[in-house]
Design an enzyme around this catalytic site. Structure first.
Site, PDB file in Angstrom:
ATOM      1  NE  ARG A 124      -4.094  -1.931   1.777  1.00 53.63           N
ATOM      2  CZ  ARG A 124      -4.136  -2.851   2.696  1.00 53.63           C
ATOM      3  NH1 ARG A 124      -3.596  -2.740   3.969  1.00 53.63           N
ATOM      4  NH2 ARG A 124      -5.184  -3.687   2.668  1.00 53.63           N
ATOM      5  CE  LYS A 146      -0.177  13.374 -14.999  1.00 56.23           C
ATOM      6  NZ  LYS A 146      -0.569  13.843 -16.386  1.00 56.23           N
ATOM      7  CD  GLU A 188       7.553  15.696 -22.884  1.00 52.61           C
ATOM      8  OE1 GLU A 188       6.792  16.865 -22.451  1.00 52.61           O
ATOM      9  OE2 GLU A 188       7.166  14.641 -22.844  1.00 52.61           O
ATOM     10  CE  LYS A 230       5.524  17.077 -14.502  1.00 52.62           C
ATOM     11  NZ  LYS A 230       5.519  15.929 -15.257  1.00 52.62           N
ATOM     12  CD  GLU A 240      -3.597  15.648 -16.143  1.00 52.47           C
ATOM     13  OE1 GLU A 240      -2.349  15.523 -16.404  1.00 52.47           O
ATOM     14  OE2 GLU A 240      -4.234  14.744 -16.951  1.00 52.47           O
ATOM     15  CG  ASN A 248      -1.665  15.929 -20.559  1.00 50.06           C
ATOM     16  OD1 ASN A 248      -0.617  15.272 -20.285  1.00 50.06           O
ATOM     17  ND2 ASN A 248      -2.495  16.048 -19.622  1.00 50.06           N
ATOM     18  CG  HIS A 251       1.447  14.630 -24.154  1.00 50.78           C
ATOM     19  ND1 HIS A 251       1.954  15.959 -24.259  1.00 50.78           N
ATOM     20  CD2 HIS A 251       1.941  13.803 -23.327  1.00 50.78           C
ATOM     21  CE1 HIS A 251       3.161  15.666 -23.569  1.00 50.78           C
ATOM     22  NE2 HIS A 251       3.541  14.624 -23.074  1.00 50.78           N
ATOM     23  CG  HIS A 269       6.597  10.125 -24.797  1.00 52.40           C
ATOM     24  ND1 HIS A 269       5.401  10.105 -25.028  1.00 52.40           N
ATOM     25  CD2 HIS A 269       6.852  11.184 -23.850  1.00 52.40           C
ATOM     26  CE1 HIS A 269       4.644  10.885 -24.194  1.00 52.40           C
ATOM     27  NE2 HIS A 269       5.463  11.825 -23.429  1.00 52.40           N
TER      28      HIS A 269
HETATM   29  N1  GLY Z   1       3.686  14.531 -18.239  1.00 52.91           N
HETATM   30  C1  GLY Z   1       2.598  15.223 -17.783  1.00 52.91           C
HETATM   31  C2  GLY Z   1       2.490  15.469 -16.314  1.00 52.91           C
HETATM   32  O1  GLY Z   1       3.435  14.902 -15.512  1.00 52.91           O
HETATM   33  O2  GLY Z   1       1.243  16.013 -15.907  1.00 52.91           O
END
Ligand code: GLY
Length: 366
Positions: A124, A146, A188, A230, A240, A248, A251, A269
């Site tokens: 968990r 993510k 990116e 970021k 998100e 995105n 994406h 990618h």
């Molecule tokens: N790669 C997009 C994000 O981390 O939200």
């Protein structure tokens, strides 16, 4: 010890630091020791990365008194599957990993996403740290928590949000990265300029030659700038619900292109993201949102570093526009069966959640 620049991801109890610098990996032991409750680390890596850098990582960890075991998986996107996940969990359990241990994702985006997801669900939730070894992972996938695997229906459709405790981005490791992978990661970086940072995009237009000459000082600057961007987005919208969707950009198109090729080596990618961003700007122009000059500038910059901007540049892409549109509807962002896009009113003026008439999307995909 090498100097690193620290970028903070301010997420309260789940806050963590990103260390960026040349040789940062040599500080891994000192940085990780406070996080490994009983002095034990299990590194998850792949057969490309571990033979090149595994010894150096192990030495850094041992120097700080940490025990290190390693699980070395086949390289490539197919490892990020249900089978790959089951195999990894099995080995982590056989090694007797406990919650106080630390899992260390040491590789590119595939390893980060897979090891992060395994850490999220093992017992968990076990802590993990990221040492990304590709440019793409250093500026995007290792930051923000993510984690996921790919399934038959699409990429990253099964996963969890699970923030790392630490990220170490050693740009010196990029020396051993094939040029094509460096270019793919650069897409990116461009993305952050296109989203909301016109001066950064202009800086990249001036400085992009540093990618080819491998000017690590400049590249470290881009990585730091990208991680700060970021971090800001993740701090504002960790799960998100809104603005994180901006990340995105390109994406929705890109994932459909990747799925059409079966996540094949034919399209990395980052290359899919580059082509996807070019398509997003073409769609924005078609819908009267963005000027042709801005779209042309985006395409010119991507092309200048050797990234694809036209579907004709992708070998083996046989799917027609309708088939690609059908793949887009599998995207996580789809609402009521209609794909949603990040579009732009110009360079640095992206906005999320846009709907677009199917006929316009098909025209861009053709
Ligand atoms: N790669 C997009 C994000 O981390 O939200």
């Amino acid at each position: 010890m090498p100097e690193t620049t620290v970028v903070k991801v301010g997420l309260g109890a789940r806050a963590y630091d990103i260390h960026v610098g040349v040789g940062a990996i040599d500080r891994a032991g000192a940085l990780i020791a406070p996080l490994a409750g009983r002095g034990r680390v299990v590194a998850v890596s792949d057969r490309n990365v571990w033979p090149l850098h595994g010894e150096r990582l192990t030495a850094a960890l041992r120097a700080a008194g940490l025990g290190c075991e390693s699980i070395v998986l086949p390289a490539g996107e197919s490892t990020k599957s249900f089978e790959g996940l089951a195999g990894l969990l099995d080995r982590l359990l056989d090694l007797g990993v406990e919650r106080r241990d630390l899992i260390l994702a040491f590789g590119g985006g595939v390893i980060g996403d897979l090891a992060g997801f395994a850490a999220a669900i093992l017992k968990r939730g076990v802590d993990y740290a990221q040492i990304p070894t590709t440019l793409l992972a250093q500026v995007d996938s290792s930051v923000g928590g993510k984690t996921a695997i790919d399934v038959r229906q699409g990429k990253n459709l099964v996963g969890a949000f699970h923030q790392p405790r630490l990220v170490i981005a050693d740009v010196g490791l990029l020396h051993s990265l094939p040029e094509r992978e460096r270019r793919a990661g650069y897409a990116e970086i461009v993305k952050y300029g296109l989203i909301d940072d016109t001066p950064f995009f202009a800086q990249l237009e001036r400085e992009h030659g540093a990618l080819e000459t491998l000017d690590l000082g400049r590249i470290a600057g881009w990585v730091t700038h990208s991680c700060r961007a970021k971090a800001r987005v993740v701090e504002a919208d960790e799960r998100e619900q809104g603005m994180r969707e901006l990340l995105n950009l390109g994406h929705t198109f890109g994932h459909a292109l990747e799925a059409a090729l079966g996540y094949d080596e034919a399209l990395r990618h980052g290359e899919a993201v580059a082509l996807g961003m070019a398509m997003a700007f073409r769609l924005s122009e078609r819908l009267g949102l963005c000027r042709a000059e801005d779209r042309a500038r985006v395409e010119a910059h991507l092309a200048a570093v050797g990234l694809p901007t036209r579907r004709a540049q992708i070998n083996g892409l046989k799917s027609d526009a309708a088939a690609l549109y059908a793949l887009m509807r599998q995207d996580k962002k789809t609402r009521d069966g209609r794909p949603r896009f990040v579009l732009a009113r110009g360079i640095g003026k992206a906005f999320p959640g846009a709907d677009a008439p199917e006929s316009d999307v098909l025209a861009v995909l053709s």
